[in-house]
Design a protein around this motif. Structure first.
Motif, PDB file in Angstrom:
ATOM      1  N   LEU A  51       0.830  -1.226   0.089  1.00  0.00           N
ATOM      2  CA  LEU A  51      -0.024  -0.263   0.035  1.00  0.00           C
ATOM      3  C   LEU A  51       0.782   1.138   0.059  1.00  0.00           C
ATOM      4  N   ASP A  52       2.023   1.247   0.885  1.00  0.00           N
ATOM      5  CA  ASP A  52       2.869   2.482   0.762  1.00  0.00           C
ATOM      6  C   ASP A  52       3.394   2.595  -0.435  1.00  0.00           C
ATOM      7  N   PHE A  53       3.955   1.617  -1.187  1.00  0.00           N
ATOM      8  CA  PHE A  53       4.715   1.626  -2.336  1.00  0.00           C
ATOM      9  C   PHE A  53       3.755   2.331  -3.498  1.00  0.00           C
ATOM     10  N   TYR A  54       2.301   1.866  -3.586  1.00  0.00           N
ATOM     11  CA  TYR A  54       1.594   2.386  -4.392  1.00  0.00           C
ATOM     12  C   TYR A  54       1.070   3.987  -4.079  1.00  0.00           C
ATOM     13  N   ASN A  55       0.944   4.106  -2.626  1.00  0.00           N
ATOM     14  CA  ASN A  55       0.724   5.548  -2.213  1.00  0.00           C
ATOM     15  C   ASN A  55       1.864   6.474  -3.037  1.00  0.00           C
ATOM     16  N   GLN A  56       3.103   6.150  -2.855  1.00  0.00           N
ATOM     17  CA  GLN A  56       4.107   6.711  -3.365  1.00  0.00           C
ATOM     18  C   GLN A  56       4.047   6.888  -4.980  1.00  0.00           C
ATOM     19  N   ARG A  57       3.575   5.892  -5.685  1.00  0.00           N
ATOM     20  CA  ARG A  57       3.427   6.259  -7.016  1.00  0.00           C
ATOM     21  C   ARG A  57       2.393   6.796  -7.490  1.00  0.00           C
ATOM     22  N   ARG A  58       1.245   7.056  -6.740  1.00  0.00           N
ATOM     23  CA  ARG A  58       0.319   7.849  -7.062  1.00  0.00           C
ATOM     24  C   ARG A  58       0.687   9.351  -6.474  1.00  0.00           C
ATOM     25  N   LYS A  59       1.303   9.626  -5.543  1.00  0.00           N
ATOM     26  CA  LYS A  59       1.821  10.951  -5.106  1.00  0.00           C
ATOM     27  C   LYS A  59       2.836  11.504  -6.246  1.00  0.00           C
ATOM     28  N   ASN A  60       3.677  10.682  -6.725  1.00  0.00           N
ATOM     29  CA  ASN A  60       4.326  10.953  -7.877  1.00  0.00           C
ATOM     30  C   ASN A  60       3.573  11.271  -9.193  1.00  0.00           C
ATOM     31  N   ALA A  61       2.414  10.418  -9.372  1.00  0.00           N
ATOM     32  CA  ALA A  61       1.755  10.577 -10.620  1.00  0.00           C
ATOM     33  C   ALA A  61       1.120  11.896 -10.670  1.00  0.00           C
ATOM     34  N   HIS A  62       0.592  12.543  -9.433  1.00  0.00           N
ATOM     35  CA  HIS A  62      -0.068  13.873  -9.294  1.00  0.00           C
ATOM     36  C   HIS A  62       0.945  14.989  -9.873  1.00  0.00           C
ATOM     37  N   THR A  63       2.228  14.563  -9.833  1.00  0.00           N
ATOM     38  CA  THR A  63       3.228  15.693 -10.072  1.00  0.00           C
ATOM     39  C   THR A  63       3.776  15.833 -11.560  1.00  0.00           C
ATOM     40  N   VAL A  64       3.289  14.962 -12.162  1.00  0.00           N
ATOM     41  CA  VAL A  64       3.692  14.870 -13.592  1.00  0.00           C
ATOM     42  C   VAL A  64       2.678  15.318 -14.559  1.00  0.00           C
ATOM     43  N   GLU A  65       2.896  15.446 -15.898  1.00  0.00           N
ATOM     44  CA  GLU A  65       2.223  16.012 -16.942  1.00  0.00           C
ATOM     45  C   GLU A  65       2.405  15.037 -18.197  1.00  0.00           C
ATOM     46  N   PRO A  66       1.201  14.792 -18.805  1.00  0.00           N
ATOM     47  CA  PRO A  66       1.374  14.131 -20.134  1.00  0.00           C
ATOM     48  C   PRO A  66       2.401  14.826 -21.068  1.00  0.00           C
ATOM     49  N   ASN A  67       3.209  13.938 -21.846  1.00  0.00           N
ATOM     50  CA  ASN A  67       4.177  14.550 -22.770  1.00  0.00           C
ATOM     51  C   ASN A  67       3.873  14.740 -24.029  1.00  0.00           C
ATOM     52  N   VAL A  68       4.609  14.901 -24.780  1.00  0.00           N
ATOM     53  CA  VAL A  68       4.276  15.178 -26.344  1.00  0.00           C
ATOM     54  C   VAL A  68       3.813  14.001 -26.972  1.00  0.00           C
ATOM     55  N   PRO A 206       6.061  -8.308 -43.669  1.00  0.00           N
ATOM     56  CA  PRO A 206       5.842  -7.255 -44.517  1.00  0.00           C
ATOM     57  C   PRO A 206       5.195  -5.988 -43.866  1.00  0.00           C
ATOM     58  N   ASN A 207       5.806  -4.883 -44.493  1.00  0.00           N
ATOM     59  CA  ASN A 207       4.995  -3.526 -43.879  1.00  0.00           C
ATOM     60  C   ASN A 207       5.154  -3.345 -42.270  1.00  0.00           C
ATOM     61  N   LEU A 208       6.539  -3.790 -41.922  1.00  0.00           N
ATOM     62  CA  LEU A 208       6.931  -3.400 -40.567  1.00  0.00           C
ATOM     63  C   LEU A 208       8.187  -2.199 -40.518  1.00  0.00           C
ATOM     64  N   HIS A 209       7.663  -1.336 -39.807  1.00  0.00           N
ATOM     65  CA  HIS A 209       8.536   0.019 -39.733  1.00  0.00           C
ATOM     66  C   HIS A 209       8.835   0.369 -38.373  1.00  0.00           C
ATOM     67  N   LEU A 210      10.226   0.175 -38.217  1.00  0.00           N
ATOM     68  CA  LEU A 210      10.886   0.333 -36.793  1.00  0.00           C
ATOM     69  C   LEU A 210      11.495   1.687 -36.852  1.00  0.00           C
ATOM     70  N   TYR A 211      11.133   2.471 -35.609  1.00  0.00           N
ATOM     71  CA  TYR A 211      11.869   3.727 -35.341  1.00  0.00           C
ATOM     72  C   TYR A 211      12.681   3.614 -34.063  1.00  0.00           C
ATOM     73  N   ASP A 212      13.855   3.734 -34.176  1.00  0.00           N
ATOM     74  CA  ASP A 212      14.791   3.531 -33.088  1.00  0.00           C
ATOM     75  C   ASP A 212      14.777   4.926 -32.227  1.00  0.00           C
ATOM     76  N   VAL A 220       5.971  12.105 -33.125  1.00  0.00           N
ATOM     77  CA  VAL A 220       5.889  13.392 -34.001  1.00  0.00           C
ATOM     78  C   VAL A 220       5.691  12.924 -35.287  1.00  0.00           C
ATOM     79  N   LYS A 221       7.176  12.112 -35.435  1.00  0.00           N
ATOM     80  CA  LYS A 221       7.376  11.766 -36.933  1.00  0.00           C
ATOM     81  C   LYS A 221       6.469  10.651 -37.515  1.00  0.00           C
ATOM     82  N   VAL A 222       6.064   9.797 -36.532  1.00  0.00           N
ATOM     83  CA  VAL A 222       5.116   8.648 -37.201  1.00  0.00           C
ATOM     84  C   VAL A 222       3.879   9.323 -37.271  1.00  0.00           C
ATOM     85  N   ALA A 223       3.315  10.173 -36.518  1.00  0.00           N
ATOM     86  CA  ALA A 223       1.887  11.043 -36.655  1.00  0.00           C
ATOM     87  C   ALA A 223       1.996  11.770 -38.252  1.00  0.00           C
TER      88      ALA A 223
END
Length: 231
Positions: A51-68, A206-212, A220-223
């Motif tokens: 429970l403490d472990f996931y509490n910390q994960r939740r606490k951290n998740a509140h401080t971050v934002e979606p990225n590009v 066939p039709n497999l495209h890999l982006y390292d 951004v490139k794939v979109a």
């Protein structure tokens, strides 16, 4: 009619927002053995630690934002029928604006009854503690699919994959099963695009495209490529 773009995302997309992953640290997750904090055995052995472990994960998740990368996937809904299947338990896809998100491994901001798995509750804030109980009087646990537990949303994910016109893999090494097996359900005539700085070992087809590349720059490139090619 919009083409259906099915997207499998993993830890790499959230890592760029500051969500810790464990695969890069020899099975240690924030200093803990993964099996101590992400297995039924770990829960039975020391529920407070879990429970403490996931509490910390939740606490951290509140401080971050979606990225590009999260935002780019959300914006693709203007042009495609986007269905996201994520191995991540955070809510960054939803916060970025994605409207069809299937969480294979559960949701960080939910808890469920240890007696009746169908009793699921939202977690307001970030704390879930010993003594927090469901309406039937049993201890609440994180609504997370732990190692060794069945993945209830897998059938939904397989159905989505079978209906894909385009399949995209972002930020996952494709080593965690059964999620990694979804690529085997992609119809042979459907193109697959993979974006990850450590490209997974994926069957040539066939039709497999890999982006390292990392999720943000790669997406951004794939979109742009998807819009140029399919619109």
């Amino acid at each position: 009619m919009k083409k259906r773009l099915v997207v499998l995302t993993g830890a790499g997309i959230s890592a760029e927002s500051g969500i810790a992953t464990f695969r890069d640290a020899d099975g240690l997750w924030e200093g803990h053995d993964v099996m101590d904090v992400a297995s039924p055995q770990g829960w039975r052995k020391n529920p407070k630690l879990v429970l403490d472990f996931y509490n910390q994960r939740r606490k951290n998740a509140h401080t971050v934002e979606p990225n590009v990368a999260h935002k780019t996937l959300s914006e693709l809904e203007k042009d495609f029928d986007v269905r996201i299947i994520t191995q991540n338990v955070d809510n960054l896809h939803e916060r970025a604006g994605s409207t069809h998100v299937t969480h294979l491994h559960g949701k960080l901001f939910e808890c469920r009854s240890t007696l009746d798995p169908s009793l699921v509750y939202p977690i307001d804030g970030w704390e879930l503690n010993l003594g927090d109980k469901c309406e039937r009087g049993s201890q609440l646990r994180p609504n997370i699919v732990w190692f060794g537990e069945p993945v209830p949303m897998m059938e939904v994910a397989m159905e989505e994959t079978l209906q894909a016109d385009i399949f995209l893999v972002v930020g996952t090494s494709l080593v965690v099963y059964p999620a990694a097996g979804l690529v085997d359900f992609v119809p042979e005539d459907v193109p697959i695009y993979v974006v990850d700085p450590k490209l997974p070992d994926i069957r040539k087809r066939p039709n497999l495209h890999l982006y390292d590349e990392k999720a943000s720059t790669g997406m951004v490139k794939v979109a742009k490529l998807l819009r140029d090619k399919y619109l």
